[in-house]
Scaffold this motif. Structure first.
Motif: not given
Length: 453
Positions: A1-11, A69-71
């Motif tokens: 699956m194509q997944i975008i993660i916005v924010g590269d902090g702990k979560v 997409l996960i923000a």
């Protein structure tokens, strides 16, 4: 699956690690080039530098082709805006991290308008988990399945335990309720045991049981701990607020120790029934003055792992019956356990688990998708709940006649509301829920994935 993660902090990092390891195509967006460089070096992912709420940045990341997409940035408003824009640009599913409790009602009312598939709140999830543990302090961990009818609980086998030296096929003689040991952690190694497996002092075991049998299980194993009637919370974070609300509602006495004056005033207004102490909760004299030696539970919720660990070690040393420690860096949990600390909570891990469950359900095409997923032994094993459907193979066949893949165990079957701790003669039917335990090296998306044929 194509997944975008916005924010590269702990979560974001926790999600990147887990989802990339399961073979998904991950693109990470962040405004900090240094953290993107770390993700690029550590994982097989693509990175895009910029504001995740920007149309141009989202298009560069390929949002129009994204399945999800996960923000997960540090700002709720940015996460919500990112999901709205991503949905408009073609993302099929969106998940937003929203931490502010003031937004809870609006999200319920406007979920469809915002285009949200799911919202996550790490602090609220952590508070729920901690309160769950306070209800049965004898357990190191509790995970619920089948709408709360079934639980998998973690128990330490001590030197004087009734279980030390006992093969699992004799477990019923001691427990006197029908339970199943589904995972054994021994010296950092995970075992999916059979009936001939012999328990040893020092083992941590994960036991599947009917929720109604938990009190009897504790009694017969001789691990009854004092009921929690009051608790000291060190650190006045959002988790502390959510947890205090639940504890006060359940009739527990709550004392929160927090250094920041403004936060103390805020908590005093929000929690008039709690005792708020403005002080440094890491100081031994402060803890002594506030009655740590006579409290039933200590929960350390500061923003520093080191501080939480030191306070927890002291609380354990002086004999506080239940100590719960929040940690961000879960990779060191094994080392922490050697220091006498055994109950940990990781907000990022809880939210990562919720999202991974959602992703696995999205992948499913035959109706047997994951309902509930919990990780055990710091992610080395998983317990997954499925609902058997008409397309599930081996319906009506005895478990003895079904060949499973290695390192997989059927831990429980729920049939028409009745909990079955399975034996070889049991079967499952369409509509039953089935709890499967496996090592985490073989991700399972569908109930049919567990069969060897």
């Amino acid at each position: 699956m194509q997944i975008i993660i916005v924010g590269d902090g702990k979560v974001g990092v926790a999600l990147t690690e887990q989802l990339s390891s399961e073979g998904h195509d991950i693109t990470v967006i962040d405004s900090n080039p240094k953290v993107l460089e770390q993700s690029l070096e550590s994982y097989d992912v693509m990175v895009v530098h910029g504001n995740g709420a920007s149309i141009g940045v989202l298009k560069e990341a390929g949002v129009e082709d994204a399945h999800l997409l996960i923000a997960a940035t540090s700002r709720d408003e940015t996460n919500l805006l990112t999901c709205i824009v991503a949905k408009k640009l073609g993302a099929k599913h969106t998940i937003a991290r929203v931490r502010n409790p003031e937004y809870a009602e609006q999200l319920v009312l406007m979920r469809d308008e915002l285009g949200l598939s799911m919202t996550i709140n790490p602090e609220l999830a952590a508070a729920r988990e901690i309160h769950h543990l306070l209800q049965f302090p004898s357990f190191l961990k509790r995970d619920s399945f089948a709408k709360g009818r079934v639980e998998i609980v973690e128990i330490h086998v001590g030197e004087d335990s009734k279980l030390a030296g006992i093969p699992l096929n004799r477990l019923y003689e001691i427990a006197r309720v029908r339970v199943l040991v589904c995972v054994v952690e021994r010296g950092g190694t995970v075992h999916i045991p059979d009936g001939s497996f012999t328990l040893q002092a020092g083992d941590n075991i994960y036991v599947t049981a009917d929720s109604q049998d938990l009190a009897q299980l504790i009694k017969h194993l001789g691990i009854v701990k004092q009921k929690v009637r009051n608790a000291i919370i060190v650190g006045g974070s959002r988790i502390a607020y959510y947890l205090a609300m639940r504890c006060l509602h359940a009739g527990l006495g709550v004392k929160i120790i927090e250094q920041n004056h403004e936060r103390c005033v805020e908590l005093a207004e929000l929690l008039p029934s709690a005792v708020i102490i403005e002080a440094d909760g890491s100081r031994q004299d402060i803890l002594a003055a506030e009655g740590i030696s006579s409290t039933d539970a200590v929960i350390t919720l500061t923003n520093m792992d080191e501080e939480n660990l030191i306070i927890s070690m002291y609380a354990s040393h002086i004999g506080v019956p239940k100590v719960i420690t929040k940690v961000n860096r879960t990779e060191y949990v094994e080392a922490f356990k050697s220091m006498g600390i055994d109950t940990f909570i990781s907000p990022k891990a809880l939210c990562s688990t919720d999202i991974v469950r959602y992703v696995r359900a999205m992948q499913n095409t035959t109706g047997g998708s994951v309902i509930t997923l919990h990780r055990m032994v710091e992610g080395k094993a998983e317990a997954l709940e499925f609902r058997a459907s008409e397309t599930t193979r081996h319906l009506g066949e005895t478990l003895l006649d079904i060949q499973l893949k290695p390192e997989i165990l059927i831990a429980c079957i729920t049939h028409k509301g009745r909990t079955i701790i399975p034996r070889g003669s049991d079967v499952f039917q369409a509509g039953d829920t089935v709890i499967v335990v496996t090592t985490s090296g073989q991700p399972i998306n569908d109930l049919n994935d567990i069969f060897a044929d």
